[in-house]
Design an enzyme around this catalytic site. Sequence first.
Site, PDB file in Angstrom:
ATOM      1  N   ARG A  79      77.150  -3.998  63.657  1.00 39.05           N
ATOM      2  CA  ARG A  79      75.659  -4.480  63.453  1.00 39.05           C
ATOM      3  C   ARG A  79      75.198  -4.806  64.935  1.00 39.05           C
ATOM      4  NH1 ARG A  79      73.594  -9.663  61.665  1.00 39.05           N
ATOM      5  NH2 ARG A  79      71.259  -9.100  61.491  1.00 39.05           N
ATOM      6  N   GLU A 168      67.100 -12.959  59.756  1.00 43.39           N
ATOM      7  CA  GLU A 168      66.905 -14.182  59.487  1.00 43.39           C
ATOM      8  C   GLU A 168      65.375 -14.647  59.660  1.00 43.39           C
ATOM      9  OE1 GLU A 168      69.485 -16.617  61.764  1.00 43.39           O
ATOM     10  OE2 GLU A 168      71.146 -15.708  60.848  1.00 43.39           O
TER      11      GLU A 168
HETATM   12  C1  FCB Z   1      72.325 -16.501  64.050  1.00 44.91           C
HETATM   13  C2  FCB Z   1      71.543 -15.534  64.666  1.00 44.91           C
HETATM   14  C3  FCB Z   1      72.670 -14.843  65.810  1.00 44.91           C
HETATM   15  C4  FCB Z   1      73.291 -15.738  66.488  1.00 44.91           C
HETATM   16  C5  FCB Z   1      74.188 -16.690  65.441  1.00 44.91           C
HETATM   17  C6  FCB Z   1      74.864 -17.795  66.142  1.00 44.91           C
HETATM   18  O1  FCB Z   1      71.365 -17.426  63.470  1.00 44.91           O
HETATM   19  O2  FCB Z   1      71.240 -14.137  63.854  1.00 44.91           O
HETATM   20  O3  FCB Z   1      71.933 -14.201  66.818  1.00 44.91           O
HETATM   21  O4  FCB Z   1      72.678 -16.656  67.432  1.00 44.91           O
HETATM   22  O5  FCB Z   1      73.199 -17.656  64.657  1.00 44.91           O
END
Ligand code: FCB
Length: 452
Positions: A79, A168
């Site tokens: 990914r 996210e």
């Molecule tokens: C998530 C992010 C990723 C990374 C992890 C630790 O929130 O999607 O890019 O920074 O945390």
Amino acid sequence: MNVNDLRFPADFVWGVATASYQIEGAVDEDGRGPSIWDTFASSPGNIDDGATGAVACDHYHRWEQDLDLMKRLGLNGYRFSIAWPRVIPSGDGAVNQAGLDFYERLVDGLLERGIAPFATLYHWDLPQPLQDAGGWPQRGTVDAFVAYADAVTRRLGDRVAFYATMNEPWCASFLGYVLGQHAPGLRDHRLGLRASHHLLLAHGSAMEVLRANAPGSRHGIVLNLNPAHPASPAPADRAAAERFDGFFNRWFLDPLLRGSYPDDAWRGYGDAVPTIEDGDLATISRPLDFLGVNYYSRAIVADDANVPWPAVRGLPPKGTPTEMGWEVYPQGLTEVLLRLQREYELPPIYLAENGAAYRDELKNGSVDDSERVSFLEQHIAALHEAMVHGVDVRGYFAWSLMDNFEWGHGFEKRFGLVYVDYETQARIPKRSASWYAGLIAQQRGAKGAVRS
Ligand code: FCB
């Protein structure tokens, strides 16, 4: 518990995840334009160690060696994210073919090695010109995203097995526009809420284009979910946990999977809520082929009437936290997945990120990250537990392949299964990398169906 005793389906995807700005570097090459992260990271005070992603892991030049490493680990999924400012440097103007060339080489390189490409279209690197025009709070950014998704999928089509529109959206909207901890570093509730609606709308609007251009691929979105637990059994704290759940989880889950924003959050935000036009929620709730879930920890919250909705205060983690200060709480992963299964009509799930930062040290050429091995073991077992209870989980992606630019923390926090020596750009697999490779080999040999 020994994860080697558990059985996962024979076609389960065992992968790792990364994101463009965190690993690529080469920010000025082959026509890439600036993103909000270049701007944010170069303003003093925003990144703990003052670093930027200008070089990062230099993956833009070392991608072949990185793919070889993935192959040696036995991964069958990777990914990664595509940098919008490489593909459309101005945000909504001409397509830069050289930017697409890079991802085409990457995707073909993965396929040659038998690794399925999972591409995320937006992992936070918005082209700076779009932010100059208002960024995600502006509805026009939705159309720009659709044009970008179109350009990518016209070129890569269904060679990419899985496209995720957004990573996210909670972080992209709330950390970026409300809490000021991520790019573009703003602190305005209204802007954050508008950003969240437009991120979801951009996701839904792009789904149609993705399906048309890559009919053989699966299309979805990736959310970070945290179970919310009350600090005490008192009714006020229970209500606080429920509100936090609305703010963090349901604000995204409900529009995507039910076509409506949660009432409690909508009322709680009062007149700060975003403007919704006719048809927006129908667009946002178009069917998903998969839901990606990122899981790191849980939240423990108490009622706090002195802060804006959701009017909660977070409590310190229990036990020994990771270097991020996050509690190690594997049972929360089972809880989140069972809750999704109980409350929503779910597409297949991919655990799209899970991992931990620890204080890794390179000693005599190796890194003995036994805490990370234990973290991964416990979380993979928790995932399996949810599968035994019927949740349709199709794959697991460890965050991350290698140490990288951890956003506001710069290079101080190491999440990799592979250690990166930033002076030499040497990649040194940690103990967790060999452990993960061993687990994958063992599961593949076992050719199992889910059972405990
Ligand atoms: C998530 C992010 C990723 C990374 C992890 C630790 O929130 O999607 O890019 O920074 O945390």
